[in-house]
Design an enzyme around this catalytic site. Sequence first.
Site, PDB file in Angstrom:
ATOM      1  N   ASP A 171       1.352   5.018   1.645  1.00  0.00           N
ATOM      2  CA  ASP A 171       0.944   5.984   2.673  1.00  0.00           C
ATOM      3  C   ASP A 171       1.499   7.352   2.313  1.00  0.00           C
ATOM      4  OD1 ASP A 171      -0.282   3.993   4.239  1.00  0.00           O
ATOM      5  OD2 ASP A 171       1.667   3.390   5.022  1.00  0.00           O
ATOM      6  N   ASP A 193       0.845  -1.190   0.000  1.00  0.00           N
ATOM      7  CA  ASP A 193       0.000   0.000   0.000  1.00  0.00           C
ATOM      8  C   ASP A 193       0.884   1.245   0.000  1.00  0.00           C
ATOM      9  OD1 ASP A 193       0.911   0.193   2.648  1.00  0.00           O
ATOM     10  OD2 ASP A 193      -0.809  -0.929   3.384  1.00  0.00           O
ATOM     11  N   ASP A 219       9.742   4.213  13.212  1.00  0.00           N
ATOM     12  CA  ASP A 219      10.409   3.122  13.925  1.00  0.00           C
ATOM     13  C   ASP A 219      11.816   2.808  13.389  1.00  0.00           C
ATOM     14  OD1 ASP A 219       9.198   2.132  11.634  1.00  0.00           O
ATOM     15  OD2 ASP A 219       8.078   0.535  12.632  1.00  0.00           O
TER      16      ASP A 219
HETATM   17  P1  ATP Z   1       3.857  -2.553   5.028  1.00  0.00           P
HETATM   18  O1  ATP Z   1       4.539  -2.702   3.740  1.00  0.00           O
HETATM   19  O2  ATP Z   1       3.660  -3.838   5.697  1.00  0.00           O
HETATM   20  O3  ATP Z   1       2.626  -1.699   4.997  1.00  0.00           O
HETATM   21  P2  ATP Z   1       4.944  -0.297   6.412  1.00  0.00           P
HETATM   22  O4  ATP Z   1       6.358   0.061   6.760  1.00  0.00           O
HETATM   23  O5  ATP Z   1       4.273   0.592   5.434  1.00  0.00           O
HETATM   24  O6  ATP Z   1       4.941  -1.784   5.943  1.00  0.00           O
HETATM   25  P3  ATP Z   1       2.810   0.337   8.173  1.00  0.00           P
HETATM   26  O7  ATP Z   1       2.319  -0.389   9.366  1.00  0.00           O
HETATM   27  O8  ATP Z   1       1.908   0.504   7.003  1.00  0.00           O
HETATM   28  O9  ATP Z   1       4.155  -0.364   7.746  1.00  0.00           O
HETATM   29  O10 ATP Z   1       3.294   1.768   8.673  1.00  0.00           O
HETATM   30  C1  ATP Z   1       3.639   2.811   7.787  1.00  0.00           C
HETATM   31  C2  ATP Z   1       4.814   3.588   8.369  1.00  0.00           C
HETATM   32  O11 ATP Z   1       4.423   4.206   9.604  1.00  0.00           O
HETATM   33  C3  ATP Z   1       6.034   2.763   8.720  1.00  0.00           C
HETATM   34  O12 ATP Z   1       6.855   2.572   7.613  1.00  0.00           O
HETATM   35  C4  ATP Z   1       6.692   3.597   9.801  1.00  0.00           C
HETATM   36  O13 ATP Z   1       7.391   4.673   9.237  1.00  0.00           O
HETATM   37  C5  ATP Z   1       5.484   4.183  10.533  1.00  0.00           C
HETATM   38  N1  ATP Z   1       5.081   3.315  11.673  1.00  0.00           N
HETATM   39  C6  ATP Z   1       4.141   2.356  11.651  1.00  0.00           C
HETATM   40  N2  ATP Z   1       4.022   1.765  12.847  1.00  0.00           N
HETATM   41  C7  ATP Z   1       4.903   2.370  13.658  1.00  0.00           C
HETATM   42  C8  ATP Z   1       5.263   2.218  15.021  1.00  0.00           C
HETATM   43  N3  ATP Z   1       4.678   1.301  15.781  1.00  0.00           N
HETATM   44  N4  ATP Z   1       6.221   3.040  15.520  1.00  0.00           N
HETATM   45  C9  ATP Z   1       6.799   3.984  14.746  1.00  0.00           C
HETATM   46  N5  ATP Z   1       6.523   4.157  13.460  1.00  0.00           N
HETATM   47  C10 ATP Z   1       5.595   3.388  12.908  1.00  0.00           C
HETATM   48 MG    MG Z   2       2.214   0.477   4.818  1.00  0.00          MG
END
Ligand code: ATP
Ligand code: MG
Length: 455
Positions: free
Chosen positions: A80, A78, A157
């Site tokens: 963001d 996805d 994170d």
């Molecule tokens: P995916 O590909 O699985 O969606 P993602 O890195 O995009 O991985 P998400 O859970 O969609 O993960 O979160 C989007 C972004 O928000 C992360 O890349 C990170 O920068 C931030 N983020 C998400 N959860 C946390 C957390 N618990 N603590 C700090 N930052 C976070």
């Molecule tokens: Mg994501």
Amino acid sequence: MIRAFLEKVGLLRKSRSVSPRLGKHAPHIIPRAQHGISRQDISENALKVLNRLHQHGYDAYLVGGGVRDLLLGLRPKDFDVATNAKPEEVRRIFRNCRLIGRRFRLAHVYFGHDIIEVATFRGKTDPKPEELSHSEHGMILRDNVYGTLEEDAWRRDFTINALYYNIADFSVVDYTGGFSDLKAKRLCMIGDVAARYREDPVRMLRALRFACKTNFELPKELSRPIAKLKDLIGHVSSSRLFEEMMKLFHSGNAAMGYALLKKHDLFSHLFPATEECLHQEKYPTDALLQVVFRNTDLRIAQGKPVTPTFIIAALLWHPIRLKSDHDIANGMPVLPARMQAIETVIHRQMQRLSIPRRITQGAREIWLLQMRLHKRHGKHPSVLMTGSRFRAAYDFLELRAQAGEPVADLFQWWQQYIEGDDTQRLALQRAVSQDQENKKSRKRHRRKKAPDEKT
Ligand code: ATP
Ligand code: MG
């Protein structure tokens, strides 16, 4: 000394500690020509959102997994978006928008089933001491403060998750060193690892997940504190844990995820009944889960669908067997024993992970079909084959056979039945009737009856 030497000769990957140095350094800007992200790789809807925000005079960046995965040459799940527009301002620009979230307000922009999440830059957690923003365990309870792009970056994170693709000039903005970490295949937490795990224990699972997803090594700095802090997982909501587990198992590297969960003793917190089966000789639980996760990874690599229902069915299959086999041995009839065990095991599991009803319902069907697959006389096989869960139940039977459960003959029978024409199917049914007749007559000769052989 030893560490420095090993790093020097390349036997140990160099670790990096990244602590927020707000305002001290200008970001590293990677211009369009020096990174591989092309607008063609970004979803049309995400581009629409980025461009509209930009046209209205706001800063708009793609952030998180979308940027990380594109830089790694993976297909993002996805996209963001991060912006300096406040949620209300985002809503004014997009008619197809809803604001969600109490702890932190986010805008969801809808394009049919596709949702683009738009987050306003977050700042440091509210500094007012009189307002409680952390729990007694150090967990963040509230972080509803807007901030600058730089502050937003340092709150994330991992450094590889804190890269921003700027729609204004197509550059990548990097405050935390994530770009070089990606190149070096380094998973690096922003800030003090233990403190960040305490703030949000889900980050322990996220560390495992990103190691799996990127195929990077899970460095000691990230794994070591888990031993002390793993119990904090118990304070996380069961719905968040379910989401995180499913993401791990769909990461394309679920086999590694499963191994890491066991290695760091997190599996027992998430699936206690399954963990119990791992220590029993009675069922090949570990073999089954390894087979299932390897199969999941293979399907993802081949672009085939994988369902959470199948994974949950596999994870809870042996706990259900353990309980029901015990009840059957104590004289309970097979079907009520299995049904009761299913409800008990689901109920207990739900206390750790909140599994949506449609998934538990689907898993129930797969489990009950494991029994029904033994019924091969008359119209049973042809009726079973028309059921919506038949394929999943049949696939599950195959993996059980591969894991060493005594169902290899049954699976082979079904395989031949599915592939056969009418004459071959009839012959297969005759053979099974004959076989059952022989078994019955052998049983009659035995004084003591054997326990139930089904499933
Ligand atoms: P995916 O590909 O699985 O969606 P993602 O890195 O995009 O991985 P998400 O859970 O969609 O993960 O979160 C989007 C972004 O928000 C992360 O890349 C990170 O920068 C931030 N983020 C998400 N959860 C946390 C957390 N618990 N603590 C700090 N930052 C976070
Ligand atoms: Mg994501």
